[in-house]
Motif scaffolding. Structure first.
Motif, mmCIF file in Angstrom:
data_model
loop_
_atom_site.group_PDB
_atom_site.id
_atom_site.type_symbol
_atom_site.label_atom_id
_atom_site.label_comp_id
_atom_site.label_asym_id
_atom_site.label_seq_id
_atom_site.Cartn_x
_atom_site.Cartn_y
_atom_site.Cartn_z
ATOM 1 N N GLU A 206 0.825 -1.213 0.000
ATOM 2 C CA GLU A 206 0.000 0.000 0.000
ATOM 3 C C GLU A 206 0.859 1.263 0.000
ATOM 4 O O GLU A 206 0.333 2.362 -0.193
ATOM 5 N N ASP A 233 -2.972 5.403 -17.365
ATOM 6 C CA ASP A 233 -3.600 6.282 -16.374
ATOM 7 C C ASP A 233 -2.648 7.452 -16.114
ATOM 8 O O ASP A 233 -3.005 8.609 -16.321
ATOM 9 N N PRO A 239 6.920 16.025 -12.992
ATOM 10 C CA PRO A 239 5.957 16.757 -12.146
ATOM 11 C C PRO A 239 4.810 15.884 -11.640
ATOM 12 O O PRO A 239 4.095 16.282 -10.715
ATOM 13 N N PRO A 242 5.276 14.696 -7.526
ATOM 14 C CA PRO A 242 4.649 15.426 -6.412
ATOM 15 C C PRO A 242 3.131 15.259 -6.380
ATOM 16 O O PRO A 242 2.542 15.138 -5.311
ATOM 17 N N VAL A 243 2.507 15.245 -7.561
ATOM 18 C CA VAL A 243 1.046 15.115 -7.614
ATOM 19 C C VAL A 243 0.616 13.769 -7.027
ATOM 20 O O VAL A 243 -0.331 13.686 -6.233
ATOM 21 N N ARG A 244 1.327 12.711 -7.379
ATOM 22 C CA ARG A 244 0.966 11.377 -6.866
ATOM 23 C C ARG A 244 1.289 11.234 -5.389
ATOM 24 O O ARG A 244 0.600 10.536 -4.666
ATOM 25 N N TRP A 246 1.095 13.725 -3.235
ATOM 26 C CA TRP A 246 0.000 14.422 -2.570
ATOM 27 C C TRP A 246 -1.271 13.565 -2.585
ATOM 28 O O TRP A 246 -1.967 13.423 -1.569
ATOM 29 N N SER A 247 -1.581 12.999 -3.738
ATOM 30 C CA SER A 247 -2.802 12.214 -3.866
ATOM 31 C C SER A 247 -2.795 11.044 -2.884
ATOM 32 O O SER A 247 -3.809 10.749 -2.257
ATOM 33 N N ARG A 248 -1.685 10.386 -2.742
ATOM 34 C CA ARG A 248 -1.634 9.192 -1.913
ATOM 35 C C ARG A 248 -1.445 9.529 -0.443
ATOM 36 O O ARG A 248 -2.055 8.917 0.422
ATOM 37 N N ILE A 249 -0.554 10.469 -0.140
ATOM 38 C CA ILE A 249 -0.137 10.699 1.244
ATOM 39 C C ILE A 249 -0.774 11.961 1.818
ATOM 40 O O ILE A 249 -1.103 12.025 2.995
ATOM 41 N N GLY A 250 -0.913 12.982 0.981
ATOM 42 C CA GLY A 250 -1.480 14.239 1.465
ATOM 43 C C GLY A 250 -0.496 15.061 2.285
ATOM 44 O O GLY A 250 -0.904 15.907 3.084
ATOM 45 N N ARG A 252 3.807 16.788 2.237
ATOM 46 C CA ARG A 252 5.128 16.905 1.623
ATOM 47 C C ARG A 252 6.093 16.011 2.394
ATOM 48 O O ARG A 252 6.042 15.970 3.630
ATOM 49 N N PHE A 269 9.868 19.289 -4.332
ATOM 50 C CA PHE A 269 8.635 19.325 -3.530
ATOM 51 C C PHE A 269 8.892 18.989 -2.057
ATOM 52 O O PHE A 269 8.079 19.301 -1.182
ATOM 53 N N ARG B 190 -11.733 13.905 -1.826
ATOM 54 C CA ARG B 190 -10.671 13.417 -0.935
ATOM 55 C C ARG B 190 -10.109 14.551 -0.092
ATOM 56 O O ARG B 190 -10.034 14.450 1.136
ATOM 57 N N ARG B 194 -9.965 15.301 4.216
ATOM 58 C CA ARG B 194 -8.701 15.028 4.898
ATOM 59 C C ARG B 194 -8.444 15.863 6.151
ATOM 60 O O ARG B 194 -7.907 15.337 7.135
ATOM 61 N N GLY B 223 10.230 24.359 -3.181
ATOM 62 C CA GLY B 223 9.091 23.589 -2.684
ATOM 63 C C GLY B 223 7.961 23.476 -3.690
ATOM 64 O O GLY B 223 7.254 22.475 -3.734
ATOM 65 N N ARG B 248 -4.849 2.164 -4.394
ATOM 66 C CA ARG B 248 -4.284 2.705 -3.162
ATOM 67 C C ARG B 248 -3.748 1.626 -2.239
ATOM 68 O O ARG B 248 -2.694 1.779 -1.626
#
Lengths: 322, 322
Positions: A206, A233, A239, A242-244, A246-250, A252, A269, B190, B194, B223, B248
């Motif tokens: 996970e 997908d 770039p 960082p987006v992934r 954020w999406s997964r972990i939320g 930095r 990031f 999401r 959060r 950043g 996920r």
């Protein structure tokens, strides 16, 4: 309970044997100092546990990516099988290159990608997307696991599962022992790595972030099936990293490690307003024990100098590679 | 240390007070029996910890979704603000409906969606996507958190953060106490949930799965920033729920709880070859304490009867709702 049992109960990483495969020097010190600071072993208060996030690229950062990325070997064998079964494919790329063992064609596609030209990569991607279309996620994982457990590196004389860098595995363990949560953030396929990530890196499935095709679910009132579609997908590179994250972990990360231009955004990031951060860039400068190359890393190396990232020299900083 | 301190140190869930807000009966027993079986408290061996995954829909399953979903209230206020600032928007949907307080227009869009007609939802989505275009993920979270902490439910006479169902929060805690890892898998946003998920449900931000727009990263060597784009990434509803769970977590859950047709695929997916599973469908049949409705749940209720899912009656099975 005898003495051996007691010894086995001790944590595997202690302050004396931490990063044992790293040579003494400024790089090892920078890593140890950063972890100590985050853990509150210095004068500043510890960083809250939930913020101790560390992210690692995989290919070229945690395991070997030359002469070709390990997953590329897996895909090439699949393309060869398809070309064997259907002669019409042998005149089309990428089946043609796979069938003719024209490996430089794939290397050229990757080099062009890192230089900003994705035309060959798109041709290649078309083949990859067709290669697993309609396959269930379970079957794909069985195939990738079987491949990884049975195949050896073409030149290093060791199984693929023995191609992880021991110093980096020690770093992962050292971070975990200090309250970090570790993630893999790879340009490679998420579901390709998941079957072995826990065993190799103590990173459970996970916490593997990587590239993937779009998946589709078909229900049957009995659990249903998730299958691969022939549509990308996202490619978890540049770039998108960082987006992934954020999406997964939320959050930095506090620490990021990579080795190529595709990791620069992730390292950039990795910054907090009020906490220390560490950005590591692995430099492949050890042609004797591994490979020496900077193709695809030129911009990242330049940014490392400009932004104070820590460059890890395989030749100078690692006493042992594998 | 006095007696009060000792009491506070005790775990909040014990075998005697587990699911205290649930009435005795077959539903509560089914839940307790399932958790006991998975934990190895019965004759069968325990399910490995890493497989103890439980997934929960949010709107209508963990907190109230009537008369309108809480996030819809948040979005409507934003649309009103935009229409106040730009009169030209007042003739276009969905700004027109928001500005005229025509709330039934939005309810009709949701009803049509659950009946399979997405035309109004797409018109609405166009407004939502424009509403946050270019906003950083940090600013969006600050706005959603400020809204959630300051706004009350329009008819229940309680703050929005007091609109969670106490029996479901007890279930989340009971599962955690038995080695489960809990996730939210919501059709809602999401990043909207959060900021409060850990406080409300003890589900930390990295375990919130939900809908999202596509995000874009722009680096600045300092950043960088992740911002909302005006493009939907995915709506985490229906067959997307199993896909997002796999992406996920990489596992099928052992327990899934939902309340609408949009949760059916997730419940269907919750099945293991060799382990027990539990599928819960919350039935809103309590017009006195909450709301009574089945619109949007008809097919799910039908499938519950056919596939042996456990229907949770708010009226009969819950001693307390909030």
């Amino acid at each position: 309970m005898d003495a051996d049992t007691v010894a086995e109960d001790r944590p595997t990483t202690t302050s004396t044997d931490a990063l044992a495969s790293w040579r003494e020097g400024p790089t090892r010190s920078a890593v140890l100092d950063f972890v100590a600071r985050v853990s509150g072993e210095g004068p500043t208060p510890p960083v809250p546990l939930e913020e101790r996030i560390a992210v690692f690229d995989n290919d070229g950062t945690l395991w070997c990516e030359k002469p070709l990325p390990i997953q590329l070997d897996f895909i090439l064998r699949r393309l060869v099988d398809m070309a064997e079964a259907d002669p019409a494919l042998r005149d089309r790329q990428p089946w043609k290159a796979a069938h003719e063992r024209d490996h430089p064609w794939f290397g050229a596609a990757m080099d062009a990608h890192y230089a900003g030209d994705d035309r060959m990569l798109k041709e290649f991607a078309g083949g990859v997307l067709a290669a697993y279309d309609g396959m269930s996620v379970e079957e794909f994982e069985q195939r990738s696991e079987a491949f990884l457990r049975s195949t050896s590196h073409p030149t290093l004389g060791r199984p693929y599962l023995g191609c992880t860098y021991r110093p980096m595995v020690e770093l992962l363990d050292h971070l975990t022992a200090h309250g970090f949560t570790t993630y893999i953030v790879s340009g490679g396929g998420r579901d390709f790595m998941r079957p072995v990530s826990d065993e190799l890196y103590r990173v459970p499935r996970e916490r593997v972030i990587g590239s993937t095709v779009a998946l589709a679910y078909a229900g049957d009132g009995n659990g249903g099936t998730i299958t691969h579609t022939p549509v990308l997908d996202y490619l978890d590179d540049g770039p998108q990293k960082p987006v992934r994250i954020w999406s997964r972990i939320g959050r930095r990360p506090l620490l990021a490690a990579g080795n190529s231009n595709g990791d620069s955004a992730m390292l950039d990031f990795t910054q907090h307003a009020a906490s220390p951060s560490l950005r590591l860039l692995v430099l492949h400068d050890d042609g004797e024990r591994e490979f020496a190359y900077t193709a695809g890393s030129e911009a990242a190396l330049e940014q490392a100098g400009r932004d104070g990232w820590t460059v890890v020299s395989m030749k100078d900083d690692w006493a042992t590679v594998f």
